[in-house]
Design an enzyme around this catalytic site. Structure first.
Site, PDB file in Angstrom:
ATOM      1  N   GLY A   1      -4.529 -12.049  46.903  1.00  0.00           N
ATOM      2  CA  GLY A   1      -5.488 -11.807  47.976  1.00  0.00           C
ATOM      3  C   GLY A   1      -6.474 -12.948  48.120  1.00  0.00           C
ATOM      4  O   GLY A   1      -7.677 -12.738  48.291  1.00  0.00           O
ATOM      5  N   ALA A   2      -5.953 -14.178  48.085  1.00  0.00           N
ATOM      6  CA  ALA A   2      -6.821 -15.358  47.998  1.00  0.00           C
ATOM      7  C   ALA A   2      -7.098 -16.034  49.330  1.00  0.00           C
ATOM      8  O   ALA A   2      -7.740 -17.078  49.362  1.00  0.00           O
ATOM      9  CB  ALA A   2      -6.211 -16.375  47.035  1.00  0.00           C
TER      10      ALA A   2
ATOM     11  N   ASN B   1      -6.958  -9.903  42.528  1.00  0.00           N
ATOM     12  CA  ASN B   1      -8.053  -9.718  43.467  1.00  0.00           C
ATOM     13  C   ASN B   1      -7.648  -8.939  44.715  1.00  0.00           C
ATOM     14  O   ASN B   1      -8.504  -8.380  45.388  1.00  0.00           O
ATOM     15  CB  ASN B   1      -8.610 -11.092  43.880  1.00  0.00           C
ATOM     16  CG  ASN B   1      -9.590 -10.996  45.026  1.00  0.00           C
ATOM     17  OD1 ASN B   1     -10.734 -10.584  44.848  1.00  0.00           O
ATOM     18  ND2 ASN B   1      -9.141 -11.368  46.221  1.00  0.00           N
TER      19      ASN B   1
ATOM     20  N   TYR C   1     -10.879   4.425  47.235  1.00  0.00           N
ATOM     21  CA  TYR C   1     -11.225   3.101  46.706  1.00  0.00           C
ATOM     22  C   TYR C   1     -11.806   3.214  45.298  1.00  0.00           C
ATOM     23  O   TYR C   1     -11.412   2.465  44.394  1.00  0.00           O
ATOM     24  CB  TYR C   1     -12.233   2.452  47.650  1.00  0.00           C
ATOM     25  CG  TYR C   1     -12.555   1.006  47.340  1.00  0.00           C
ATOM     26  CD1 TYR C   1     -11.630  -0.007  47.594  1.00  0.00           C
ATOM     27  CD2 TYR C   1     -13.790   0.647  46.811  1.00  0.00           C
ATOM     28  CE1 TYR C   1     -11.933  -1.327  47.322  1.00  0.00           C
ATOM     29  CE2 TYR C   1     -14.098  -0.670  46.540  1.00  0.00           C
ATOM     30  CZ  TYR C   1     -13.168  -1.652  46.795  1.00  0.00           C
ATOM     31  OH  TYR C   1     -13.477  -2.964  46.522  1.00  0.00           O
TER      32      TYR C   1
END
Length: 247
Positions: A12-13, A90, A155
């Site tokens: 997720g960069a 991430n 979440y």
């Protein structure tokens, strides 16, 4: 910090905290694999920025919630850049809603990406770390997994699960020279924060003792230490970077 020529995979960069962590690791000397799910343009833009600054980075598409895509990504990264010694999990998504109105799909999507994705990528990477008897895994979680927040049952559950996984893996992998730590940001100035309802966001920011949201770069600096060889005697910990919000 001892990063020279080490290979780091950041999931997720393409934006936000992941982007800042990828840039910081590249600046410190890592060869960085920039994972993205759909935003190819942003991922490649980040790689260009890293190259222009004298670093090494390549973009790799994969949905971290899909095992086959994860395995193919890790194989490609290893073939292109070398064995992965640093993993930053991430990748994450939000599907906020109060429980009474939350759909099953919204719950499943968040848990699949945030929790199952961390499991799948860690599993794909850790075998080689064990053989090499060295590795650093940093799981980006959230204070929501520690204190809970309204309208984030999915979440908070996903991030709380990653915190529990972090503690379990730290004990499992310590004898192989692998540390596993979690990094829990509070409110950080990213696209994800910008997408929140302003009426909900304003009182939340006011509740931060430091009086502001953090920056992705502030979080990235802590991530770099957790991922570095200098972090030689810390594992299984949750490091909170939230301006004092959860105190």
């Amino acid at each position: 910090m001892g990063f020279e020529d080490k290979v780091a995979l950041v999931t997720g960069a393409s934006r936000g905290i992941g982007r800042a962590i990828a840039k910081a690791l590249a600046e410190a000397g890592c060869k960085v694999a920039v994972n993205y799910a759909s935003n190819r343009d942003k991922a490649e833009e980040l790689c260009r920025e890293i190259h222009e600054a004298g670093g090494t980075a390549r973009a790799y598409p994969a949905n971290v919630a899909t095992a086959a895509e994860v395995e193919s990504m890790v194989e490609a990264v290893t073939g292109d850049l070398g064995p992965i010694e640093v993993l930053v999990n991430n990748a994450g998504i939000l599907r906020d809603s109060f429980l009474a109105m939350m759909s099953e799909a919204a719950f499943d999507d968040v848990v699949d990406t945030n929790l199952k994705g961390t499991f799948l990528v860690s599993r794909a990477v850790v075998k080689d770390m064990m053989r090499r008897r060295f590795g650093r895994i940093v799981n980006v979680v959230s204070i929501s997994g520690l204190i809970g927040t309204p309208a984030q049952a999915n979440y908070a559950a996903s991030k709380g699960g990653v915190i529990a996984m972090t503690r379990s893996l730290s004990k499992e992998l310590a004898r192989y020279g692998i540390s596993v730590n979690a990094l829990a940001p509070g409110f950080v100035d990213t696209d994800m924060l910008a997408g929140m309802n302003p009426k909900q966001l304003e009182p939340l920011i006011k509740s931060v003792p430091m009086g502001r949201a953090g920056t992705p770069e502030e979080v990235a600096r802590v991530a770099c230490f957790l991922a570095s060889p200098e972090n030689s005697y810390m594992t299984g910990q949750v490091i909170v970077v939230d301006g004092g919000l959860s105190v």
